[in-house]
Motif scaffolding. Sequence first.
Motif, mmCIF file in Angstrom:
data_model
loop_
_atom_site.group_PDB
_atom_site.id
_atom_site.type_symbol
_atom_site.label_atom_id
_atom_site.label_comp_id
_atom_site.label_asym_id
_atom_site.label_seq_id
_atom_site.Cartn_x
_atom_site.Cartn_y
_atom_site.Cartn_z
ATOM 1 N N ASN A 9 0.839 -1.200 0.000
ATOM 2 C CA ASN A 9 0.000 0.000 0.000
ATOM 3 C C ASN A 9 0.873 1.249 0.000
ATOM 4 O OD1 ASN A 9 -2.413 -1.376 0.020
ATOM 5 N ND2 ASN A 9 -2.628 -1.309 2.232
ATOM 6 N N HIS A 10 1.983 1.168 0.730
ATOM 7 C CA HIS A 10 2.912 2.298 0.817
ATOM 8 C C HIS A 10 3.406 2.692 -0.585
ATOM 9 C CE1 HIS A 10 6.437 4.034 3.385
ATOM 10 N NE2 HIS A 10 5.886 4.933 2.623
ATOM 11 N N GLU A 11 3.773 1.698 -1.384
ATOM 12 C CA GLU A 11 4.228 1.972 -2.744
ATOM 13 C C GLU A 11 3.101 2.561 -3.591
ATOM 14 O OE1 GLU A 11 6.797 -0.234 -6.202
ATOM 15 O OE2 GLU A 11 5.186 -1.410 -5.290
ATOM 16 N N ASP A 29 -8.682 12.986 -1.320
ATOM 17 C CA ASP A 29 -9.222 12.021 -0.367
ATOM 18 C C ASP A 29 -9.462 10.718 -1.111
ATOM 19 O OD1 ASP A 29 -9.209 13.661 1.866
ATOM 20 O OD2 ASP A 29 -11.176 14.509 1.379
ATOM 21 N N ARG A 30 -8.790 9.658 -0.642
ATOM 22 C CA ARG A 30 -8.837 8.381 -1.347
ATOM 23 C C ARG A 30 -9.633 7.362 -0.547
ATOM 24 N NH1 ARG A 30 -2.336 8.672 -1.644
ATOM 25 N NH2 ARG A 30 -2.283 10.419 -3.060
ATOM 26 N N ALA A 31 -10.549 6.737 -1.223
ATOM 27 C CA ALA A 31 -11.218 5.567 -0.656
ATOM 28 C C ALA A 31 -10.643 4.371 -1.402
ATOM 29 C CB ALA A 31 -12.717 5.661 -0.863
ATOM 30 N N SER A 32 -10.372 3.304 -0.676
ATOM 31 C CA SER A 32 -9.802 2.135 -1.334
ATOM 32 C C SER A 32 -10.724 0.940 -1.194
ATOM 33 C CB SER A 32 -8.421 1.808 -0.762
ATOM 34 O OG SER A 32 -8.528 1.400 0.583
ATOM 35 N N SER A 33 -10.631 0.067 -2.169
ATOM 36 C CA SER A 33 -11.394 -1.172 -2.127
ATOM 37 C C SER A 33 -10.616 -2.246 -2.867
ATOM 38 C CB SER A 33 -12.780 -0.981 -2.757
ATOM 39 O OG SER A 33 -12.656 -0.528 -4.091
ATOM 40 N N VAL A 34 -10.852 -3.467 -2.479
ATOM 41 C CA VAL A 34 -10.270 -4.604 -3.180
ATOM 42 C C VAL A 34 -11.266 -5.006 -4.253
ATOM 43 C CG1 VAL A 34 -9.487 -6.994 -2.970
ATOM 44 C CG2 VAL A 34 -8.959 -5.348 -1.169
ATOM 45 N N VAL A 35 -10.754 -5.197 -5.475
ATOM 46 C CA VAL A 35 -11.618 -5.522 -6.607
ATOM 47 C C VAL A 35 -11.094 -6.770 -7.308
ATOM 48 C CG1 VAL A 35 -12.328 -3.126 -6.969
ATOM 49 C CG2 VAL A 35 -10.335 -4.011 -8.180
ATOM 50 N N PRO A 38 -10.280 -8.389 -14.363
ATOM 51 C CA PRO A 38 -10.854 -9.238 -15.413
ATOM 52 C C PRO A 38 -10.184 -10.613 -15.545
ATOM 53 C CG PRO A 38 -10.620 -7.000 -16.207
ATOM 54 C CD PRO A 38 -9.960 -7.052 -14.862
ATOM 55 N N ASP A 39 -8.898 -10.697 -15.204
ATOM 56 C CA ASP A 39 -8.202 -11.987 -15.321
ATOM 57 C C ASP A 39 -8.380 -12.872 -14.088
ATOM 58 O OD1 ASP A 39 -6.573 -10.798 -13.430
ATOM 59 O OD2 ASP A 39 -4.793 -10.715 -14.703
ATOM 60 N N GLY A 40 -9.162 -12.404 -13.109
ATOM 61 C CA GLY A 40 -9.421 -13.195 -11.918
ATOM 62 C C GLY A 40 -8.515 -12.889 -10.746
ATOM 63 N N ASP A 41 -7.470 -12.097 -10.964
ATOM 64 C CA ASP A 41 -6.592 -11.700 -9.872
ATOM 65 C C ASP A 41 -7.248 -10.584 -9.069
ATOM 66 O OD1 ASP A 41 -4.634 -13.501 -10.573
ATOM 67 O OD2 ASP A 41 -3.343 -12.031 -11.559
ATOM 68 N N LEU A 42 -6.711 -10.364 -7.876
ATOM 69 C CA LEU A 42 -7.216 -9.281 -7.047
ATOM 70 C C LEU A 42 -6.476 -7.983 -7.331
ATOM 71 C CD1 LEU A 42 -7.650 -11.039 -3.580
ATOM 72 C CD2 LEU A 42 -9.430 -10.421 -5.236
ATOM 73 N N GLY A 43 -7.195 -6.902 -7.219
ATOM 74 C CA GLY A 43 -6.614 -5.584 -7.407
ATOM 75 C C GLY A 43 -7.038 -4.662 -6.279
ATOM 76 N N SER A 44 -6.414 -3.513 -6.250
ATOM 77 C CA SER A 44 -6.730 -2.487 -5.269
ATOM 78 C C SER A 44 -7.108 -1.232 -6.044
ATOM 79 C CB SER A 44 -5.517 -2.237 -4.375
ATOM 80 O OG SER A 44 -5.838 -1.339 -3.357
ATOM 81 N N ARG A 45 -8.285 -0.708 -5.751
ATOM 82 C CA ARG A 45 -8.790 0.482 -6.438
ATOM 83 C C ARG A 45 -8.820 1.636 -5.444
ATOM 84 N NH1 ARG A 45 -13.818 2.940 -6.647
ATOM 85 N NH2 ARG A 45 -14.228 4.089 -8.557
#
Length: 185
Positions: A9-11, A29-35, A38-45
């Motif tokens: 997250n720091h990076e 102001d950032r809100a974050s979520s795990v998404v 499309p390839d099935g991996d997890l991402g951070s938005r």
Amino acid sequence: MTPMLARTNHEAHLYMDLRPCACGATAFDRASSVVLLPDGDLGSRYAGTCACGREREFLFRLPAQVELPTAGARYGDAGPSQLLDAGEWLWVADRYAQAVPADPHTLPASARATARARLAQALAAVDEVLKFAGTDPAVPPDAFWTGRGRAVRDREPGRFTVARLRAVHDAYARVLRQMDGAGGH
């Protein structure tokens, strides 16, 4: 386009801080979520609104193995960053180090703690530059892909030799040890 890997997250936050809005502001102001990507991996938005009213959004790929935060300053795992290039990392290191006054171990406790945190971030950023060199004697040309990174390299290409980077690393580590000896934790 496939989202780039954010090792921590720091990076990810540092990357966003270095990418200004069209208005020039970097903070929002950032809100974050795990998404789910499309390839099935997890991402951070990360999404939010800039002070100018523009919506900002960043999407990063999460690492396969998420590492728990550690006590020290750290931006990523053993591999080089995909978000920031070697020149940007050195630019970051310089900014943090320049914010530390001379003789920081003589500062009052609260100011010393702030200086220590900044120098620890500078040291971690130098570590990130070194990851690009691998076993080579210097950081290779393909490790510079941003305008800022290439500008830093072009101003002083000699700063990207492993010997010089290790000397800077060791100097920062020595000052941190002195600060710790003065009660800088």
